[in-house]
Design an enzyme around this catalytic site. Structure first.
Site, short mmCIF file in Angstrom:
data_model
loop_
_atom_site.label_atom_id
_atom_site.label_comp_id
_atom_site.label_asym_id
_atom_site.label_seq_id
_atom_site.Cartn_x
_atom_site.Cartn_y
_atom_site.Cartn_z
N PHE A 18 0.82 -1.21 0.00
CA PHE A 18 0.00 0.00 0.00
C PHE A 18 0.85 1.26 0.00
O PHE A 18 1.85 1.34 0.73
CB PHE A 18 -0.86 0.07 1.27
CG PHE A 18 -1.94 -0.95 1.36
CD1 PHE A 18 -3.21 -0.71 0.87
CD2 PHE A 18 -1.69 -2.18 1.96
CE1 PHE A 18 -4.20 -1.67 0.96
CE2 PHE A 18 -2.67 -3.14 2.06
CZ PHE A 18 -3.94 -2.88 1.57
N ASP A 19 0.45 2.23 -0.78
CA ASP A 19 0.80 3.60 -0.46
C ASP A 19 -0.06 3.95 0.75
O ASP A 19 -1.20 3.48 0.86
CB ASP A 19 0.47 4.52 -1.63
CG ASP A 19 0.54 5.98 -1.24
OD1 ASP A 19 1.62 6.42 -0.82
OD2 ASP A 19 -0.49 6.67 -1.33
N CYS A 20 0.46 4.76 1.65
CA CYS A 20 -0.28 5.02 2.88
C CYS A 20 -1.06 6.34 2.85
O CYS A 20 -2.28 6.36 2.98
CB CYS A 20 0.70 5.02 4.07
SG CYS A 20 -0.10 5.23 5.67
N THR A 23 -4.03 7.17 0.32
CA THR A 23 -4.74 5.91 0.06
C THR A 23 -5.46 5.44 1.31
O THR A 23 -6.66 5.16 1.28
CB THR A 23 -3.75 4.83 -0.41
OG1 THR A 23 -3.03 5.30 -1.55
CG2 THR A 23 -4.49 3.55 -0.76
#
Length: 267
Positions: A18-20, A23
């Site tokens: 994941f991009d955090c 997102t």
């Protein structure tokens, strides 16, 4: 809502990266709230004194992106403090910011809150996959986010630009992700076991296409011109990205994952 593009099912993957911020965490609101404190000091007719100050945020992001390229080893909290100071001076023509403003801003991402669908979605997804974060944010901020803002969701790995020595969209960050997931969690992206999940087109999905990494776009309104924000304009980048699915929210993605795994179990 999922993209209509045909793509292999979601049950074949073993891990999600994941991009955090943007997102999982409401990055845009955090930036808007801080930038508004500065733009509100401008004359009422100034083109950057808008509510919300979206153009001002885009200009701040451009400055931060420049520093990411020029000083790739500078931790993000320090980079963000430097960027907001430059933004205030060069774009807003305001007096220099004090450390009492710039430094707390640099350390603020760790306090920004998740989207309402994030934690329920992660709790569903962690039942089916290993979860990892690949973030441009520094270790101090990401630790606060993972331990406080995203609890009780669990991540099996967290990798940051501070650890890697460069910022996304650099290929180096993704190669670091691939190597560490293989060595630490036994996840082999060459066997199609990894799926990348992100909001930002320019930081994540462009590189994903370049590296042949399957990806999911959590668009959060970014498919509309007025909602593109700092993640990039889809109309301008559509030929440079190749995400296999699009969902409005992480919650929608998690619901589709649950649906597919349930159907697979019944087959």
């Amino acid at each position: 809502m999922a993209s209509e593009r045909k793509y292999p099912g979601l049950t074949s993957f073993k891990a999600l990266s994941f991009d955090c911020y943007g997102t999982l965490i409401d990055w845009q609101t955090g930036l808007l709230n801080t930038v508004r404190m500065l733009t509100s000091q401008l004359p009422a007719d100034h083109p950057l004194n808008t509510d919300p100050p979206r153009e001002a945020v885009r200009r701040l992001d451009d400055i931060a992106n420049r520093y990411e390229r020029e000083q790739p080893t500078l931790p993000y909290n320090e980079l963000l403090a430097k960027a907001i100071t430059t933004f205030a001076q060069d774009e807003l023509k305001l007096p220099g910011l004090s450390d009492s403003f710039a430094e707390p801003f640099g350390n603020s991402p760790g306090t920004w809150v998740p989207f309402p669908d994030t934690i329920p979605g992660l709790l569903k997804l962690q039942k089916h996959y290993k979860l990892a974060i690949l973030s441009n944010v520094d270790n101090k901020n990401i630790a606060a986010t993972v331990e406080k803002q995203l609890a009780p969701a669990h991540f099996d790995a967290v990798y940051t630009a501070q650890d890697i020595g460069s910022y996304k969209p650099s290929h180096q960050n993704f190669h670091y992700l691939f190597a560490h997931l293989r060595d630490e969690l036994g996840i082999d992206r060459e066997k199609g076991e990894l799926l990348h999940v992100a909001r930002s087109l320019k930081a994540d999905h462009v590189t994903a296409k370049e590296l042949g990494l399957p990806s999911v776009w959590i668009s959060r309104g970014g498919e509309r011109p007025e909602g593109s924000g700092v993640g990039g304009d889809y109309a301008a980048l559509k030929d440079k990205v190749a995400f296999g699915w699009r969902f409005d929210t992480l919650g929608d993605f998690a619901d589709e994952v649950e649906r597919q795994f349930t159907a697979k179990a019944k087959a």
